[in-house]
Design an enzyme around this catalytic site. Sequence first.
Site, PDB file in Angstrom:
ATOM      1  N   CYS A 130       0.827  -1.201   0.000  1.00  0.00           N
ATOM      2  CA  CYS A 130       0.000   0.000   0.000  1.00  0.00           C
ATOM      3  C   CYS A 130       0.866   1.257   0.000  1.00  0.00           C
ATOM      4  O   CYS A 130       2.029   1.208  -0.437  1.00  0.00           O
ATOM      5  CB  CYS A 130      -1.003   0.006   1.146  1.00  0.00           C
ATOM      6  SG  CYS A 130      -2.385   1.140   0.803  1.00  0.00           S
ATOM      7  N   ASP A 158      -3.561   1.296   9.939  1.00  0.00           N
ATOM      8  CA  ASP A 158      -4.763   2.127  10.074  1.00  0.00           C
ATOM      9  C   ASP A 158      -5.261   2.104  11.504  1.00  0.00           C
ATOM     10  O   ASP A 158      -5.883   3.057  11.970  1.00  0.00           O
ATOM     11  CB  ASP A 158      -5.848   1.641   9.117  1.00  0.00           C
ATOM     12  CG  ASP A 158      -5.454   1.922   7.676  1.00  0.00           C
ATOM     13  OD1 ASP A 158      -4.666   1.147   7.116  1.00  0.00           O
ATOM     14  OD2 ASP A 158      -5.889   2.957   7.144  1.00  0.00           O
TER      15      ASP A 158
HETATM   16  P1  RI2 Z   1      -0.187   6.328   6.620  1.00  0.00           P
HETATM   17  C1  RI2 Z   1      -3.898   3.436   4.205  1.00  0.00           C
HETATM   18  O1  RI2 Z   1      -5.266   3.233   4.052  1.00  0.00           O
HETATM   19  C2  RI2 Z   1      -3.113   2.154   4.041  1.00  0.00           C
HETATM   20  O2  RI2 Z   1      -3.745   1.032   4.606  1.00  0.00           O
HETATM   21  C3  RI2 Z   1      -1.843   2.517   4.751  1.00  0.00           C
HETATM   22  O3  RI2 Z   1      -1.039   1.409   5.063  1.00  0.00           O
HETATM   23  C4  RI2 Z   1      -2.416   3.201   5.987  1.00  0.00           C
HETATM   24  O4  RI2 Z   1      -3.529   3.952   5.492  1.00  0.00           O
HETATM   25  C5  RI2 Z   1      -1.483   4.050   6.767  1.00  0.00           C
HETATM   26  O5  RI2 Z   1      -1.034   5.128   5.992  1.00  0.00           O
HETATM   27  P2  RI2 Z   1      -6.107   3.762   2.750  1.00  0.00           P
HETATM   28  O6  RI2 Z   1      -6.559   5.177   3.106  1.00  0.00           O
HETATM   29  O7  RI2 Z   1      -1.029   6.983   7.675  1.00  0.00           O
HETATM   30  O8  RI2 Z   1      -5.263   3.710   1.520  1.00  0.00           O
HETATM   31  O9  RI2 Z   1       1.084   5.754   7.172  1.00  0.00           O
HETATM   32  O10 RI2 Z   1      -7.300   2.842   2.690  1.00  0.00           O
HETATM   33  O11 RI2 Z   1       0.060   7.229   5.437  1.00  0.00           O
END
Ligand code: RI2
Length: 309
Positions: A125, A194
């Site tokens: 991700c 998350d």
């Molecule tokens: P940071 C994201 O969720 C991903 O799951 C990623 O690993 C997590 O948030 C943490 O991201 P999505 O919004 O806060 O893409 O470290 O569903 O940037």
Amino acid sequence: MVLSETAESIKKMEIRGAGRIARAAVRALADFARDLDVSDPEAFKREMRGAAETLIATRPTAVSLPNAVRYVMRALDSFESVEAAREAVLARAAEFVKHSEHAIGWIAEIGARHISDGDVLLTHCNSEAALGCILEAHRQGKEIEVYATEVRPRNQGLITIRTLNDAGIRTNYIIDSAVRYFINDVDLVIVGADAIAVNGAVVNKIGTAQIAHAAHEARTNVVVAAETYKFAPRTIFGELIEIEERDPAEVLPPEEAARLPFVRVRNPAFDVTPAEYIDLIITEQGAIPPELAYTVIKDYLGWRIEEFR
Ligand code: RI2
């Protein structure tokens, strides 16, 4: 952007990433407070509460969102006038954003210490906390190579490979199901979060659990980079973290799905990796084994993030 627009952008994932949505929500709440034209303190509180609830309802899993919003809403616990309340909301919002931005830098610094010269990393991700660690290791002159997954169905891997490419880091872009195939070439898995439960289980982008499982089997370490406000206080009381299930159209075009009446498309956005598959969680307060998640919730969130009434 007005509050409803920010809420819509978070819902549609135009603003995404657990840390980013927390900061965007807090900024939206601050703007809302600034523009709120009421003179009755109770009305101010009521309107603010409605705004907070709208923001929190946008995405259910990333606990950074309610943690951040509740932190700001604590400003309304006791106040003497609308102006005082407004000022307190703005001050708390600014403090949260500043802390959040600094946290990424501190995590990067601590995380980079766990990345060695010559390491091959794998990330899943697009996590600014995890990427921060990788970029910092590279900045320190460590020779690293990264495997980055595609991340179906929203393809956040594309954002990750652009960032890695721009930094000049040697990167391999792979489909999600190729992780097991490459895991023996990997020294360290590094992902974001998350939400983190009191038992050290990490909720992150769907696919993380099977990556961690493959890594565990291959004796490859798994590190999670996450700010303290990603820890979920209510899990202390046994509350489960809700896993968001998104629109099936993200996975299969509706016209195609309509031709397959016996097929139900499932689209969970996150999964849960048990603590036993995680070696280290890197927070802005330091690196901890997942078993110490309780300590983070108690010692850091206790004063920083609380419920609003
Ligand atoms: P940071 C994201 O969720 C991903 O799951 C990623 O690993 C997590 O948030 C943490 O991201 P999505 O919004 O806060 O893409 O470290 O569903 O940037």
